[in-house]
Write a protein that holds these residues in place. Structure first.
Motif, PDB file in Angstrom:
ATOM      1  N   ILE A   1      47.648  -2.095  11.166  1.00 57.34           N
ATOM      2  CA  ILE A   1      48.142  -0.752  10.839  1.00 57.34           C
ATOM      3  C   ILE A   1      49.412  -0.475  11.628  1.00 57.34           C
ATOM      4  O   ILE A   1      49.468  -0.703  12.844  1.00 57.34           O
ATOM      5  CB  ILE A   1      47.088   0.329  11.156  1.00 57.34           C
ATOM      6  N   GLY A   2      50.422   0.010  10.926  1.00 58.13           N
ATOM      7  CA  GLY A   2      51.622   0.533  11.560  1.00 58.13           C
ATOM      8  C   GLY A   2      51.565   2.047  11.502  1.00 58.13           C
ATOM      9  O   GLY A   2      51.465   2.638  10.427  1.00 58.13           O
ATOM     10  N   LEU A   3      51.575   2.686  12.647  1.00 61.19           N
ATOM     11  CA  LEU A   3      51.414   4.135  12.725  1.00 61.19           C
ATOM     12  C   LEU A   3      52.783   4.805  12.704  1.00 61.19           C
ATOM     13  O   LEU A   3      53.623   4.546  13.568  1.00 61.19           O
ATOM     14  CB  LEU A   3      50.662   4.490  14.004  1.00 61.19           C
ATOM     15  N   ILE A   4      53.001   5.659  11.705  1.00 56.76           N
ATOM     16  CA  ILE A   4      54.264   6.377  11.564  1.00 56.76           C
ATOM     17  C   ILE A   4      54.076   7.777  12.138  1.00 56.76           C
ATOM     18  O   ILE A   4      53.284   8.570  11.616  1.00 56.76           O
ATOM     19  CB  ILE A   4      54.706   6.468  10.096  1.00 56.76           C
ATOM     20  N   CYS A   5      54.790   8.080  13.198  1.00 58.71           N
ATOM     21  CA  CYS A   5      54.593   9.345  13.892  1.00 58.71           C
ATOM     22  C   CYS A   5      55.224  10.488  13.109  1.00 58.71           C
ATOM     23  O   CYS A   5      56.446  10.566  12.983  1.00 58.71           O
ATOM     24  CB  CYS A   5      55.186   9.262  15.294  1.00 58.71           C
ATOM     25  N   ASP A   6      54.381  11.370  12.573  1.00 56.51           N
ATOM     26  CA  ASP A   6      54.856  12.555  11.852  1.00 56.51           C
ATOM     27  C   ASP A   6      54.314  13.831  12.501  1.00 56.51           C
ATOM     28  O   ASP A   6      54.219  14.870  11.864  1.00 56.51           O
ATOM     29  CB  ASP A   6      54.433  12.495  10.382  1.00 56.51           C
ATOM     30  N   MET A   7      53.942  13.737  13.783  1.00 57.87           N
ATOM     31  CA  MET A   7      53.370  14.855  14.521  1.00 57.87           C
ATOM     32  C   MET A   7      54.061  14.962  15.881  1.00 57.87           C
ATOM     33  O   MET A   7      54.707  14.006  16.339  1.00 57.87           O
ATOM     34  CB  MET A   7      51.858  14.633  14.718  1.00 57.87           C
ATOM     35  N   ASP A   8      53.945  16.111  16.516  1.00 52.83           N
ATOM     36  CA  ASP A   8      54.554  16.298  17.838  1.00 52.83           C
ATOM     37  C   ASP A   8      53.922  15.391  18.886  1.00 52.83           C
ATOM     38  O   ASP A   8      54.599  14.888  19.783  1.00 52.83           O
ATOM     39  CB  ASP A   8      54.434  17.766  18.280  1.00 52.83           C
ATOM     40  N   GLU A   9      52.616  15.170  18.767  1.00 50.18           N
ATOM     41  CA  GLU A   9      51.894  14.316  19.697  1.00 50.18           C
ATOM     42  C   GLU A   9      51.120  13.252  18.920  1.00 50.18           C
ATOM     43  O   GLU A   9      50.542  13.538  17.878  1.00 50.18           O
ATOM     44  CB  GLU A   9      50.925  15.131  20.560  1.00 50.18           C
ATOM     45  N   LEU A  10      51.116  12.036  19.441  1.00 53.03           N
ATOM     46  CA  LEU A  10      50.342  10.979  18.797  1.00 53.03           C
ATOM     47  C   LEU A  10      48.853  11.223  18.967  1.00 53.03           C
ATOM     48  O   LEU A  10      48.388  11.493  20.079  1.00 53.03           O
ATOM     49  CB  LEU A  10      50.683   9.624  19.407  1.00 53.03           C
ATOM     50  N   PRO A  11      48.076  11.138  17.898  1.00 60.21           N
ATOM     51  CA  PRO A  11      46.623  11.244  18.042  1.00 60.21           C
ATOM     52  C   PRO A  11      46.053   9.955  18.629  1.00 60.21           C
ATOM     53  O   PRO A  11      46.725   8.930  18.684  1.00 60.21           O
ATOM     54  CB  PRO A  11      46.151  11.442  16.594  1.00 60.21           C
ATOM     55  N   ASP A  12      44.830  10.006  19.077  1.00 60.93           N
ATOM     56  CA  ASP A  12      44.173   8.807  19.586  1.00 60.93           C
ATOM     57  C   ASP A  12      43.966   7.820  18.445  1.00 60.93           C
ATOM     58  O   ASP A  12      43.543   8.191  17.351  1.00 60.93           O
ATOM     59  CB  ASP A  12      42.815   9.166  20.197  1.00 60.93           C
ATOM     60  N   PHE A  13      44.296   6.556  18.685  1.00 60.42           N
ATOM     61  CA  PHE A  13      44.129   5.535  17.643  1.00 60.42           C
ATOM     62  C   PHE A  13      43.469   4.282  18.201  1.00 60.42           C
ATOM     63  O   PHE A  13      43.541   3.210  17.608  1.00 60.42           O
ATOM     64  CB  PHE A  13      45.483   5.191  17.013  1.00 60.42           C
ATOM     65  N   GLY A  14      42.803   4.422  19.341  1.00 63.98           N
ATOM     66  CA  GLY A  14      42.218   3.264  20.006  1.00 63.98           C
ATOM     67  C   GLY A  14      41.139   2.555  19.216  1.00 63.98           C
ATOM     68  O   GLY A  14      40.840   1.387  19.492  1.00 63.98           O
ATOM     69  N   ASP A  15      40.564   3.232  18.226  1.00 64.20           N
ATOM     70  CA  ASP A  15      39.508   2.632  17.422  1.00 64.20           C
ATOM     71  C   ASP A  15      40.048   1.900  16.195  1.00 64.20           C
ATOM     72  O   ASP A  15      39.266   1.363  15.404  1.00 64.20           O
ATOM     73  CB  ASP A  15      38.524   3.708  16.974  1.00 64.20           C
ATOM     74  N   LEU A  16      41.354   1.886  16.036  1.00 61.57           N
ATOM     75  CA  LEU A  16      41.970   1.313  14.845  1.00 61.57           C
ATOM     76  C   LEU A  16      42.875   0.140  15.212  1.00 61.57           C
ATOM     77  O   LEU A  16      43.421   0.093  16.323  1.00 61.57           O
ATOM     78  CB  LEU A  16      42.795   2.380  14.114  1.00 61.57           C
ATOM     79  N   PRO A  17      43.071  -0.808  14.280  1.00 61.02           N
ATOM     80  CA  PRO A  17      43.887  -2.005  14.565  1.00 61.02           C
ATOM     81  C   PRO A  17      45.390  -1.718  14.445  1.00 61.02           C
ATOM     82  O   PRO A  17      46.098  -2.338  13.643  1.00 61.02           O
ATOM     83  CB  PRO A  17      43.414  -3.008  13.512  1.00 61.02           C
ATOM     84  N   VAL A  18      45.871  -0.784  15.252  1.00 61.16           N
ATOM     85  CA  VAL A  18      47.287  -0.415  15.251  1.00 61.16           C
ATOM     86  C   VAL A  18      48.063  -1.397  16.125  1.00 61.16           C
ATOM     87  O   VAL A  18      47.695  -1.620  17.284  1.00 61.16           O
ATOM     88  CB  VAL A  18      47.475   1.028  15.765  1.00 61.16           C
ATOM     89  N   ASP A  19      49.108  -1.993  15.561  1.00 57.67           N
ATOM     90  CA  ASP A  19      49.954  -2.867  16.376  1.00 57.67           C
ATOM     91  C   ASP A  19      51.399  -2.376  16.449  1.00 57.67           C
ATOM     92  O   ASP A  19      52.171  -2.853  17.286  1.00 57.67           O
ATOM     93  CB  ASP A  19      49.892  -4.324  15.903  1.00 57.67           C
ATOM     94  N   TYR A  20      51.788  -1.421  15.588  1.00 55.74           N
ATOM     95  CA  TYR A  20      53.130  -0.837  15.626  1.00 55.74           C
ATOM     96  C   TYR A  20      53.023   0.679  15.659  1.00 55.74           C
ATOM     97  O   TYR A  20      52.148   1.259  14.982  1.00 55.74           O
ATOM     98  CB  TYR A  20      53.934  -1.198  14.373  1.00 55.74           C
TER      99      TYR A  20
END
Length: 261
Positions: A69-88
């Motif tokens: 998963i590539g996380l695209i920041c569209d919020m003022d603060e990043l939400p927690d994503f530690g449970d997801l396979p985010v690499d970008y």
């Protein structure tokens, strides 16, 4: 034709941006396509699923999760994503902040790479190890398509300074072409890849970015040396495409990848 260089040029090139315009798939449709692509396993596709941070809860509620998963920041603060396979994590660089300051503020976990989005006209930036830049090559209006000169300068700066980068938006097809609905020429992803190769070899990337000569681009592709291809792809890491079929169809039609690759 250097077959090794050809595959080096295009392997792991295309991130899955199915949730984004103009395709704008619903979450279930986008995930179903990602799953089909993963099962087919074409080497040109990264199978990395690009998801806005604001839609993570929706993603968590689905039966299928992408492997990357590539996380695209569209919020003022990043939400927690530690449970997801985010690499970008991809986010715009605030105008009053350096990439190093942004990286320190976000403090991403090990294994998660930051991509700071900057305008193509912005060059001569310092980027800390483990981060990279992101450049937007188009958008919903003609004004969002950077001129060849700006994109060429951006590429040259990244090559000269060893800065990895991603590309996003507007790269719908392999070859540069005119879009009458927007009144602009759309950049081609093949033009982009070969422009990086030109810069790696010390040449001006702008002519290759500008050309619409399909035959010329194919000849350039088949003449790229393996070492040049490797260096170019260490810099141009991937680009996001809302359509994961069109890039493969274009490369096949140009004879640059095999039908059953």
């Amino acid at each position: 034709m250097d077959v090794g260089a050809i595959m080096t040029l295009y392997a792991d090139l295309v991130d899955d941006a199915g949730l984004f315009p103009p395709t704008s798939l619903h979450m279930d449709e986008a995930l179903a396509r990602n799953r089909r692509d993963l099962e087919q396993g074409h080497p040109v596709l990264t199978h990395r699923f690009l998801c806005p941070a604001g839609r993570l809860d929706r993603l968590r509620g689905m039966d299928y999760l992408p492997q990357r998963i590539g996380l695209i920041c569209d919020m003022d603060e990043l939400p927690d994503f530690g449970d997801l396979p985010v690499d970008y994590v991809e986010t715009k660089l605030p105008p009053d902040m350096s990439v190093e300051e942004l990286a320190a503020r976000l403090d991403l976990p090990d294994g998660v790479r930051l991509w700071a989005e900057v305008p193509a006209r912005k060059t001569s930036m310092e980027v800390p190890e483990g981060a990279g830049l992101k450049v937007r090559c188009g958008g919903a209006t003609g004004e969002e398509f950077p001129p060849v000169e700006h994109l060429g300068q951006f590429i040259r700066s990244c090559v000269e300074n060893g800065i990895p980068f991603k590309a996003s938006a507007g790269l719908h097809h392999a070859v540069r072409h005119f879009d009458p609905s927007l009144g602009v020429d759309r950049h081609g992803f093949l033009n982009l890849v070969l422009a990086v190769c030109e810069a790696v070899e010390g040449r001006d990337p702008a002519p290759v970015l500008r050309t619409t000569d399909v035959g010329h681009l194919v000849r350039l592709s088949t003449a790229v040396r393996e070492e040049t291809a490797r260096r170019a792809r260490r810099l141009l890491v991937s680009y996001g495409s809302c359509n994961t079929t069109a890039p493969l169809d274009d490369l096949r039609s140009l004879g640059l990848v095999e039908e059953d690759s």
